[in-house]
Design a protein around this motif. Sequence first.
Motif, mmCIF file in Angstrom:
data_model
loop_
_atom_site.group_PDB
_atom_site.id
_atom_site.type_symbol
_atom_site.label_atom_id
_atom_site.label_comp_id
_atom_site.label_asym_id
_atom_site.label_seq_id
_atom_site.Cartn_x
_atom_site.Cartn_y
_atom_site.Cartn_z
ATOM 1 N N ASP A 82 -98.352 -85.434 -4.837
ATOM 2 C CA ASP A 82 -97.484 -85.760 -5.982
ATOM 3 C C ASP A 82 -96.857 -84.557 -6.694
ATOM 4 O OD1 ASP A 82 -97.582 -88.426 -5.697
ATOM 5 O OD2 ASP A 82 -98.971 -88.846 -7.335
ATOM 6 N N GLY A 84 -94.374 -83.085 -5.566
ATOM 7 C CA GLY A 84 -92.936 -83.252 -5.381
ATOM 8 C C GLY A 84 -92.361 -82.717 -4.082
ATOM 9 N N LYS A 85 -93.183 -82.676 -3.024
ATOM 10 C CA LYS A 85 -92.709 -82.173 -1.728
ATOM 11 C C LYS A 85 -91.564 -83.013 -1.188
ATOM 12 C CE LYS A 85 -96.858 -82.754 -0.152
ATOM 13 N NZ LYS A 85 -97.547 -83.064 -1.426
ATOM 14 N N THR A 86 -91.787 -84.331 -1.146
ATOM 15 C CA THR A 86 -90.768 -85.218 -0.592
ATOM 16 C C THR A 86 -89.519 -85.232 -1.464
ATOM 17 O OG1 THR A 86 -92.494 -86.541 0.438
ATOM 18 C CG2 THR A 86 -90.325 -87.553 0.268
ATOM 19 N N SER A 87 -89.724 -85.262 -2.785
ATOM 20 C CA SER A 87 -88.568 -85.267 -3.696
ATOM 21 C C SER A 87 -87.722 -84.011 -3.509
ATOM 22 C CB SER A 87 -89.031 -85.329 -5.146
ATOM 23 O OG SER A 87 -89.901 -86.399 -5.342
ATOM 24 N N ASN A 179 -92.187 -76.476 -9.271
ATOM 25 C CA ASN A 179 -91.393 -77.704 -9.408
ATOM 26 C C ASN A 179 -91.632 -78.400 -10.760
ATOM 27 O OD1 ASN A 179 -89.610 -79.717 -8.476
ATOM 28 N ND2 ASN A 179 -91.331 -80.962 -7.699
ATOM 29 N N LYS A 180 -90.780 -79.344 -11.043
ATOM 30 C CA LYS A 180 -90.859 -80.194 -12.245
ATOM 31 C C LYS A 180 -90.650 -79.401 -13.538
ATOM 32 C CE LYS A 180 -94.011 -83.458 -9.951
ATOM 33 N NZ LYS A 180 -94.956 -84.550 -10.098
ATOM 34 N N ASP A 182 -88.288 -79.486 -15.348
ATOM 35 C CA ASP A 182 -87.575 -80.317 -16.343
ATOM 36 C C ASP A 182 -88.538 -81.039 -17.276
ATOM 37 O OD1 ASP A 182 -87.751 -83.424 -15.064
ATOM 38 O OD2 ASP A 182 -88.039 -81.773 -13.655
ATOM 39 N N ALA A 216 -86.816 -80.952 -8.684
ATOM 40 C CA ALA A 216 -86.324 -81.839 -7.629
ATOM 41 C C ALA A 216 -85.509 -82.966 -8.253
ATOM 42 C CB ALA A 216 -87.491 -82.389 -6.825
#
Length: 362
Positions: A82, A84-87, A179-180, A182, A216
């Motif tokens: 979770d 955010g690899k796929t995102s 990541n993330k 934001d 992402a």
Amino acid sequence: LASRLKATVTDVIKKLMGLGVMAAQNQVIDFDTASIVAEEMGAKVEKEVVVTIEERLIDDSEDNADELVSRSPVVVVMGHVDHGKTSLLDRIRHASVTATEAGGITQHIGAYTVEADGKQITFLDTPGHEAFTAMRARGAAVTDIVILVVAADDGIMPQTVEAINHAKAANVQIIVAINKIDKPHANPDKVMQELTEYNLVPEQWGGDTICCPVSAVTGEGIDNLLEMVNLVAEVADLKANPNRLAKGTVVEARLDKGRGPVATLLVQNGTLHSGDVIIAGMTVGHVRVMTNDKGAVVNEAGPSTPVEITGLAEVPAAGDIFNAVEDERLARELVEQRKFDQKEEQFKQYQKVTLDNLFSQI
Ligand code: GTP
Ligand code: MG
């Protein structure tokens, strides 16, 4: 041995006893012992070079430097569940895999090529669940660069550490995507602080680990991340020889009801052609239909290209090495031999276990 030496069994046994080897008539002795006995009995000994089917079939020769051309980097995205690899990969290729995946969890390694600044980058997606650790370890072995995704609101977690270890063990360059960013509770500095505990000192702090803050969701920092990938790839000066039989790794494979075994292959060296005979782990076949990551049918695939193929007799395992070969009959023989070796190995393991059990009972 006695008959080859034109001696009697008793003579050979006597010689062996002289060497301190108490051998019975039908005992197997090793090459070194046999050669000492034979030489003492006046024979000339030479070790017979046995060329295995594997060696006859698979060309493992080094490439000549003048045949090598640049190839694009193969990048794997790793990190905790979770984070955010796929995102991130979605963002990179402007598609939406996360929304269609069962429960939003990646079920297998996907592979695709994107273009950034006119340069190709091949990405492998890896699953985030602990159960898939083994597969992820294989993922690291085929890649040039690992993008380590760490959520800025969560920091380094157990599978982040695992990924760091895999990457280090495989001697793969790590680029950290924080990541993330934001999110309101995002704390990239804390992530960088934690990274130093694993000997990953951010460039921003005078170290040599590239850290890219990204989101992402908003897309912030993604261009910079891709730039860094291209930069690292350029420094690594990645090369391959497109003019030889293809060799690579099975990224994923499954049985399709209509098409039979379907495998995603990453060509790592050489060029794969439709119609080629390939051996992949314990199975053989002709490349029947080959499609690229955009679903288009292609007739050849060069180094660093992922393709999906049909035509294998059985479903290979993810992580299996594949080789294009010239002799189909020999390839079938090799598969039989590999299957036999595997059974023998399993039997040995089984024997070992029973012996251990036996001793533990005493
Ligand atoms: P696994 O495959 O299960 O290991 O997860 P993953 O690492 O692929 O994570 P995934 O991309 O599925 O994202 C997990 C959740 O985080 C989803 O709900 C995403 O929408 C969310 N997410 C991912 N990246 C960002 C980001 O940059 N910002 C915000 N706010 N949310 C994000
Ligand atoms: Mg995922």
